[in-house]
Enzyme design. Structure first.
Site, PDB file in Angstrom:
ATOM      1  N   LEU A 126       0.844  -1.190   0.000  1.00 31.53           N
ATOM      2  CA  LEU A 126       0.000   0.000   0.000  1.00 31.53           C
ATOM      3  C   LEU A 126       0.889   1.255   0.000  1.00 31.53           C
ATOM      4  CD1 LEU A 126      -2.913   1.129   0.283  1.00 31.53           C
ATOM      5  CD2 LEU A 126      -2.689   0.889   2.751  1.00 31.53           C
ATOM      6  N   GLU A 368       1.174  -0.462   9.936  1.00 33.13           N
ATOM      7  CA  GLU A 368      -0.212  -0.954  10.113  1.00 33.13           C
ATOM      8  C   GLU A 368      -1.036   0.018  10.960  1.00 33.13           C
ATOM      9  OE1 GLU A 368      -1.205  -4.794   9.801  1.00 33.13           O
ATOM     10  OE2 GLU A 368       0.756  -5.557   9.214  1.00 33.13           O
TER      11      GLU A 368
HETATM   12  C1  LIG Z   1       9.784  -1.840   8.907  1.00 33.75           C
HETATM   13  C2  LIG Z   1       8.591  -1.383   8.163  1.00 33.75           C
HETATM   14  C3  LIG Z   1       7.869  -2.293   7.398  1.00 33.75           C
HETATM   15  C4  LIG Z   1       6.762  -1.873   6.647  1.00 33.75           C
HETATM   16  N1  LIG Z   1       6.074  -2.778   5.876  1.00 33.75           N
HETATM   17  C5  LIG Z   1       5.056  -2.356   5.073  1.00 33.75           C
HETATM   18  C6  LIG Z   1       4.406  -3.259   4.177  1.00 33.75           C
HETATM   19  O1  LIG Z   1       4.704  -4.460   4.131  1.00 33.75           O
HETATM   20  N2  LIG Z   1       3.442  -2.772   3.332  1.00 33.75           N
HETATM   21  C7  LIG Z   1       3.073  -1.454   3.348  1.00 33.75           C
HETATM   22  O2  LIG Z   1       2.195  -1.087   2.574  1.00 33.75           O
HETATM   23  N3  LIG Z   1       3.672  -0.574   4.201  1.00 33.75           N
HETATM   24  C8  LIG Z   1       4.659  -0.990   5.061  1.00 33.75           C
HETATM   25  N4  LIG Z   1       5.288  -0.092   5.911  1.00 33.75           N
HETATM   26  C9  LIG Z   1       4.924   1.319   5.836  1.00 33.75           C
HETATM   27  C10 LIG Z   1       4.067   1.786   6.993  1.00 33.75           C
HETATM   28  O3  LIG Z   1       2.797   1.206   6.962  1.00 33.75           O
HETATM   29  C11 LIG Z   1       4.007   3.319   6.952  1.00 33.75           C
HETATM   30  O4  LIG Z   1       5.313   3.778   7.249  1.00 33.75           O
HETATM   31  C12 LIG Z   1       2.999   3.877   7.948  1.00 33.75           C
HETATM   32  O5  LIG Z   1       1.681   3.654   7.493  1.00 33.75           O
HETATM   33  C13 LIG Z   1       3.180   5.379   8.220  1.00 33.75           C
HETATM   34  O6  LIG Z   1       3.270   6.083   7.027  1.00 33.75           O
HETATM   35  P1  LIG Z   1       4.473   7.127   6.801  1.00 33.75           P
HETATM   36  O7  LIG Z   1       5.753   6.442   7.113  1.00 33.75           O
HETATM   37  O8  LIG Z   1       4.295   7.675   5.442  1.00 33.75           O
HETATM   38  O9  LIG Z   1       4.257   8.251   7.882  1.00 33.75           O
HETATM   39  P2  LIG Z   1       3.281   9.500   7.714  1.00 33.75           P
HETATM   40  O10 LIG Z   1       1.940   9.062   7.336  1.00 33.75           O
HETATM   41  O11 LIG Z   1       3.944  10.519   6.888  1.00 33.75           O
HETATM   42  O12 LIG Z   1       3.242  10.040   9.225  1.00 33.75           O
HETATM   43  C14 LIG Z   1       4.305  10.775   9.813  1.00 33.75           C
HETATM   44  C15 LIG Z   1       3.901  11.150  11.242  1.00 33.75           C
HETATM   45  O13 LIG Z   1       2.745  11.999  11.196  1.00 33.75           O
HETATM   46  C16 LIG Z   1       1.699  11.428  11.972  1.00 33.75           C
HETATM   47  N5  LIG Z   1       0.416  11.690  11.321  1.00 33.75           N
HETATM   48  C17 LIG Z   1       0.091  11.487  10.022  1.00 33.75           C
HETATM   49  N6  LIG Z   1      -1.182  11.835   9.804  1.00 33.75           N
HETATM   50  C18 LIG Z   1      -1.687  12.233  11.000  1.00 33.75           C
HETATM   51  C19 LIG Z   1      -2.966  12.693  11.454  1.00 33.75           C
HETATM   52  N7  LIG Z   1      -4.029  12.784  10.621  1.00 33.75           N
HETATM   53  N8  LIG Z   1      -3.105  13.046  12.754  1.00 33.75           N
HETATM   54  C20 LIG Z   1      -2.057  12.929  13.610  1.00 33.75           C
HETATM   55  N9  LIG Z   1      -0.837  12.492  13.263  1.00 33.75           N
HETATM   56  C21 LIG Z   1      -0.648  12.146  11.978  1.00 33.75           C
HETATM   57  C22 LIG Z   1       1.999   9.935  11.996  1.00 33.75           C
HETATM   58  O14 LIG Z   1       1.376   9.290  13.094  1.00 33.75           O
HETATM   59  C23 LIG Z   1       3.513   9.938  12.091  1.00 33.75           C
HETATM   60  O15 LIG Z   1       3.890  10.152  13.426  1.00 33.75           O
HETATM   61  C24 LIG Z   1       6.368  -0.510   6.687  1.00 33.75           C
HETATM   62  C25 LIG Z   1       7.076   0.414   7.500  1.00 33.75           C
HETATM   63  C26 LIG Z   1       8.174  -0.017   8.230  1.00 33.75           C
HETATM   64  C27 LIG Z   1       8.899   0.978   9.086  1.00 33.75           C
END
Ligand SMILES: Cc1cc2nc3c(=O)[nH]c(=O)nc-3n(C[C@H](O)[C@H](O)[C@H](O)COP(=O)(O)OP(=O)(O)OC[C@H]3O[C@@H](n4cnc5c(N)ncnc54)[C@H](O)[C@@H]3O)c2cc1C
Length: 402
Positions: A126, A368
């Site tokens: 995703l 997740e």
């Molecule tokens: C080791 C690892 C494995 C992963 N594996 C997968 C996988 O297999 N498949 C997959 O699809 N993804 C995977 N991910 C991705 C993961 O799901 C995303 O990193 C996660 O959903 C957060 O997205 P982002 O990193 O873009 O952070 P962002 O969405 O940019 O968020 C950054 C910060 O802002 C905060 N924030 C964002 N929006 C809001 C809001 N509306 N209100 C308050 N706070 C907010 C967040 O909580 C966070 O603290 C993986 C990530 C890691 C680290």
């Protein structure tokens, strides 16, 4: 009738996973972690234990066990290392259970059966460079051409991204809706690594779950046959959220295993290390940290067990599973931090496992559904605000499937 006893089958399963991981992986995990090495030989071993199809029905090549079994396996695997549980989360939770619920019979035969038998490995894609919590920001597009779709885009932070054979991929198939950031324009597709135009790599700069593979992949006009569309066009967002309900259940159970690992390591250390003439376990402030680990362990376990119980009955569990995931991952971060603290300077070295637990636990507070997104979901339920907001904790999965 409510019962807190595990069945004999559940007990035996937990025992066999514990014994296997303790025998085959625990002695090597320190070296694998330090070498940043994912060992693909672990996969056939997990397959032979039936873990890669644990809660998939026997008719589709699985072990036919229930959600409690999936949770127990996840807990035991993460007790040894998070990288093992991540395999369960993406392969079984996010991908296979979603195909079971949403796939056509043809998709189940072609993809689910080999996955459940462990002949093929699957993951879930995703996240993109500019779309994590905010799923509406997806840039990947699927352009319909006759009986095919051409997928173009980039997926980031994908567990087993450089390893898996099959991916459940989410893309905008309606470009007008993409412009409006309307999630009803997103569709779900099964993409095979072997499809022309697909290329992947490993994220080398990661600092946790080092014995696991986390990668990225690019798709340049990858031709996807119509038969690989999962659900109907426009149902991708619902399917993505449904998948997260399954995946984050395994994350919750896994984080519970990590808390237990922190607790056990801390108890052992507290009984061997002496300061001021007594074992450090005699100091009240050390006892407090150990007691907190025990309460976090028990509470986390009850939360995922309740979620598994709801899942076994096909009842809605988005809120309960989200709470289990949120609580247990935050608690695991506390437990790992305190485990390092109890080990003093030794906790700050790779000689003891607690430093690895500390590095590993953090990712689960992010993936997740981040801690913040989960908080929003729990509060919105109570406040009666929109719970269908298009973040990673939305409800619409329940419109169709339990
Ligand atoms: C080791 C690892 C494995 C992963 N594996 C997968 C996988 O297999 N498949 C997959 O699809 N993804 C995977 N991910 C991705 C993961 O799901 C995303 O990193 C996660 O959903 C957060 O997205 P982002 O990193 O873009 O952070 P962002 O969405 O940019 O968020 C950054 C910060 O802002 C905060 N924030 C964002 N929006 C809001 C809001 N509306 N209100 C308050 N706070 C907010 C967040 O909580 C966070 O603290 C993986 C990530 C890691 C680290």
């Amino acid at each position: 009738m409510l019962s807190f006893d595990l069945t004999e089958d559940h007990r035996l399963l937990a025992q066999s996973v514990r014994e296997w991981a303790g025998r085959e992986v625990a002695p090597r995990i320190h070296d694998l972690d330090r070498a940043h090495r994912f060992d693909p030989a672990i996969l056939p071993q997990m397959a032979s234990l039936g873990l890669l199809g644990i809660s998939i029905p026997v008719e589709y090549g699985g072990a036919g066990m229930d959600y409690i079994a999936l949770g127990l396996a996840s807990e035991e695997l993460e007790y040894v290392d998070t990288s093992l549980r991540v395999i369960m989360s993406v392969h079984v939770g996010l991908n296979s259970l979603t195909l079971l619920a949403w796939g056509t019979e043809d998709q189940k035969q072609r993809y689910l059966v080999p996955q459940a038998q462990g002949r093929k490995i699957a993951s879930y894609a995703l996240t993109e460079p500019s779309a994590g919590s905010d799923v509406r920001g997806l840039q990947t597009v699927a352009i319909k051409k006759g009986d095919r779709y051409l997928l173009t885009g980039e997926k980031m932070w994908i567990s087993l991204g450089d390893v898996a054979d099959h991916f459940l991929v989410f893309a905008y198939s309606d470009l007008e809706k993409k412009k409006q950031r309307d999630t009803s324009g997103i569709s779900a597709f099964i993409v095979e690594r072997g499809f022309k135009g697909f290329s992947s790599g490993t994220l080398e700069e990661k600092w946790g779950i080092l014995a696991g593979n986390t990668g990225f992949f690019k798709m340049e006009d990858v031709e996807i046959p119509q038969e690989n569309l999962v659900g109907r066009e426009g149902e991708g967002f619902k399917i993505a959220m449904f998948a997260l309900d399954q995946g984050r259940y395994t994350v919750a159970a896994g984080a519970t295993g990590l808390i237990r690992a922190c607790r056990d390591a801390s108890v052992t250390y507290a009984k061997t290390r002496k300061t001021f003439g007594v074992e450090i376990g005699e100091h009240q402030l050390v006892k407090e940290m150990i007691a907190q680990m025990e309460s976090d362990y028990e509470a986390s376990r009850l939360l995922w067990l309740r979620s598994g119980w709801l899942k076994n009955q096909g009842r809605r569990n988005t809120k309960e599973t989200g709470l289990a995931k949120w609580f247990s991952t935050v608690a695991s971060e506390r437990a790992a931090s305190d485990a390092v603290q109890i080990h003093g300077a030794n906790g700050y070295s790779d000689e003891y496992p607690v430093g690895r637990f500390y590095r590993n636990c953090k990712a689960a507070v992010i993936y997740e559904g981040t801690r913040e997104i989960h908080k929003i979901m729990q509060a919105d339920y109570l406040l009666g605000y929109r719970t269908d907001r298009p973040t990673r904790c939305s409800l619409p999965a329940w419109e169709g499937k339990a």
